[in-house]
Design a protein around this motif. Sequence first.
Motif, PDB file in Angstrom:
ATOM      1  N   LEU A 104       0.823  -1.205   0.000  1.00  0.00           N
ATOM      2  CA  LEU A 104       0.000   0.000   0.000  1.00  0.00           C
ATOM      3  C   LEU A 104       0.861   1.260   0.000  1.00  0.00           C
ATOM      4  O   LEU A 104       0.510   2.267  -0.617  1.00  0.00           O
TER       5      LEU A 104
ATOM      6  N   LYS B 268       1.959   1.814  -3.494  1.00  0.00           N
ATOM      7  CA  LYS B 268       0.845   2.318  -4.294  1.00  0.00           C
ATOM      8  C   LYS B 268       0.575   3.782  -3.987  1.00  0.00           C
ATOM      9  O   LYS B 268       0.288   4.584  -4.881  1.00  0.00           O
ATOM     10  N   SER B 269       0.686   4.127  -2.693  1.00  0.00           N
ATOM     11  CA  SER B 269       0.447   5.517  -2.285  1.00  0.00           C
ATOM     12  C   SER B 269       1.490   6.446  -2.903  1.00  0.00           C
ATOM     13  O   SER B 269       1.156   7.530  -3.399  1.00  0.00           O
TER      14      SER B 269
ATOM     15  N   ARG C  87       3.098   5.967  -5.630  1.00  0.00           N
ATOM     16  CA  ARG C  87       2.827   6.060  -7.065  1.00  0.00           C
ATOM     17  C   ARG C  87       1.707   7.066  -7.337  1.00  0.00           C
ATOM     18  O   ARG C  87       1.800   7.902  -8.251  1.00  0.00           O
TER      19      ARG C  87
ATOM     20  N   MET D  96       4.841   0.602 -12.617  1.00  0.00           N
ATOM     21  CA  MET D  96       4.249  -0.329 -11.645  1.00  0.00           C
ATOM     22  C   MET D  96       5.246  -1.402 -11.211  1.00  0.00           C
ATOM     23  O   MET D  96       4.881  -2.315 -10.465  1.00  0.00           O
TER      24      MET D  96
ATOM     25  N   ILE E 198       5.657  -2.090  -7.351  1.00  0.00           N
ATOM     26  CA  ILE E 198       4.434  -2.663  -6.785  1.00  0.00           C
ATOM     27  C   ILE E 198       4.280  -4.109  -7.228  1.00  0.00           C
ATOM     28  O   ILE E 198       3.984  -5.004  -6.423  1.00  0.00           O
TER      29      ILE E 198
ATOM     30  N   GLN F 231       4.219  -7.466  -4.868  1.00  0.00           N
ATOM     31  CA  GLN F 231       3.076  -8.374  -4.913  1.00  0.00           C
ATOM     32  C   GLN F 231       3.512  -9.785  -5.304  1.00  0.00           C
ATOM     33  O   GLN F 231       3.072 -10.770  -4.701  1.00  0.00           O
TER      34      GLN F 231
END
Length: 251
Positions: free
Chosen positions: A91, A94-95, A97, A122, A125, A129
């Motif tokens: 997270l 993602k934040s 990004r 990406m 991330i 993942q």
Amino acid sequence: MLKEDLKTVNEVSKLTGISVRTLHYYDEIGLLLPAELTESGYRLYDKGNLLKLEQILFLKEMGFELKQIKVILEDPHYDMQKALRKQREILRLKSERLHAIMALIDEKLEGDEYMNFKAFDMKEIERAQEEFKEEVEERWGQTDAYKESAHRTSRYKKEDWQNIMESMNDIFKALACHIGEDVSCKEVQDLIEAWRAHITKYFYECTPEILSGLGDMYVMDERFTNNINQYGEGLAQFMDDAIKYYCLNRL
């Protein structure tokens, strides 16, 4: 547990954004069984259910199938704290990004014509993942217990899950009647043996190692402690003690 602490399926749907239909489906496949059913057959969910739903959504976000998630969450060695730390890291990435994309938009609004595609990258991330997914699949995906449980449970219908839950409830209620007694007594040990047989019959071969791990989970994981203690205060600890005695003296 107080009745006011329980939530209806509609309340859980509004709280989580998960559709009622999806919650019904999770119940039907045995992924997220409600804590209770009313006399009219309405589902009621407790805090433990919501914590489990959180983990289901997280693992879905990581790309796991529902049948994989079910086996993972049933494993006594599933480390929720470790999973949450990994979730937080993903997270965070993602934040960062999103903040980079927002900054790029602000620059464009101010007239900057420089083209910068880095904000859309990406890779970090996806790396995080994939790292988590590979770790989980290595831990659960190739084990005999995983394969066996996935194979068996994939064939179960709602009626099967009802029978499984009724059998489980009977064992837990019977054990609750012995809270405070010596865990070595024959009645208690027979019930622990019945619980082990229940897991073996419906899910996977419940080895002494797995059974011992389950006992630890009952007292170390708040979700399981709360659910089990609904049958009687202190039942989770009582079962853990009884399982330890069983593994040492009966196997």
